[in-house]
Scaffold this active site. Structure first.
Site, mmCIF file in Angstrom:
data_model
loop_
_atom_site.group_PDB
_atom_site.id
_atom_site.type_symbol
_atom_site.label_atom_id
_atom_site.label_comp_id
_atom_site.label_asym_id
_atom_site.label_seq_id
_atom_site.Cartn_x
_atom_site.Cartn_y
_atom_site.Cartn_z
ATOM 1 C CD GLU A 1 43.303 53.606 12.051
ATOM 2 O OE1 GLU A 1 44.130 53.065 12.214
ATOM 3 O OE2 GLU A 1 42.019 52.927 12.018
ATOM 4 C CG HIS B 1 46.085 51.699 15.969
ATOM 5 N ND1 HIS B 1 46.413 50.651 16.964
ATOM 6 C CD2 HIS B 1 44.823 51.483 15.527
ATOM 7 C CE1 HIS B 1 45.036 49.452 16.563
ATOM 8 N NE2 HIS B 1 44.366 50.435 15.536
#
EC number: 3.4.24.-
Length: 244
Positions: free
Chosen positions: A145, A148
């Site tokens: 994550e 991202h």
């Protein structure tokens, strides 16, 4: 003179009152063996699993937060990504990395969608506490994550564009460590030696793109991943090379 018998409660419960369900100490064992032997229908397995997740939500979240805090303090890849996110004027820490229970999502065609975590530009990172197995799993999910988050800060990703999303999913699967050989071998029973990393990254990127509601089908997911594969798989920024 009135009798004391009149003050005693009735021996038979009032039949008009709704009876409470009785605790069945054998239910858990019977359900467990039903799943193990394959006699419980898939739809019932989902309901049973979700019920267990709801019952143990606090325990799972507390444990997830302990693993999160440990990785924020000691994990080399998480600390590295934190620094690079700060360099782009971003901030990810315990305040916006949250552990929550993530219910299984059922698609219109009846498929189940489970996830380990998610990133939102507005809210930060969510770790799905009910899906986390151990501290290493939290580390891989955090790193995924965080890639991202770095991509969004660096390139202002349009997450509604499947090509943008596919590129970031390829990079996150490749750089986070979730496709390293040991995890594929021991966790996912993938015993291949050659092209193992590339196959894992491609498979997980397709799965992530397919999970987006605006992706029509697996054919579109595969096509989009293939279109951006060469440039996105070879891009290891902010690392010099694939870390794990």
């Amino acid at each position: 003179m009135s009798s004391s018998e009149g003050n005693k409660p009735p021996l038979v419960p009032d039949s008009t009152k709704e009876s409470e369900p009785q605790f069945d100490p054998t239910a858990r064992t019977r359900n467990w063996f039903s799943i193990l032997l394959g006699t419980m229908p898939p739809s019932h397995q989902i309901l049973y699993r979700e019920d267990q997740y709801a019952r143990h939500e606090k325990r799972d979240c507390d444990r997830c937060e302990e693993w999160r805090d440990y990785n924020l303090k000691y994990s080399p890849i998480v600390i590295f990504m934190q620094k690079n996110i700060r360099d782009l004027n971003g901030k990810l820490d315990a305040d916006n990395i949250r552990c929550r229970r993530c219910p299984t999502r059922i698609t219109e065609d009846g498929k189940t969608v489970r996830q380990g975590g998610g990133f939102s530009p507005e809210h930060g990172i969510q770790l799905c506490a009910n899906e986390m197995r151990d501290s290493k799993h939290v580390e891989d999910t955090l790193a995924h994550e965080m890639v991202h988050a770095w991509d969004h800060l660096r390139w202002k990703v349009d997450w509604g564009d499947l090509r943008h999303a596919a590129c970031s999913e390829i990079r996150a699967a490749s750089l986070s460590g979730e496709c390293r050989w040991a995890r594929e071998f021991w966790t996912r029973n993938n015993y291949r030696v050659t092209q193992q990393h590339q196959d894992c990254v491609r498979r997980r990127a397709v799965k992530s793109v397919l999970a987006r509601p605006w992706c029509k089908d697996d054919v579109q997911a595969v096509r989009v991943v293939n279109e951006v594969w060469d440039s996105c798989y070879s891009d290891t920024r902010p690392f010099d090379e694939i870390y794990k």
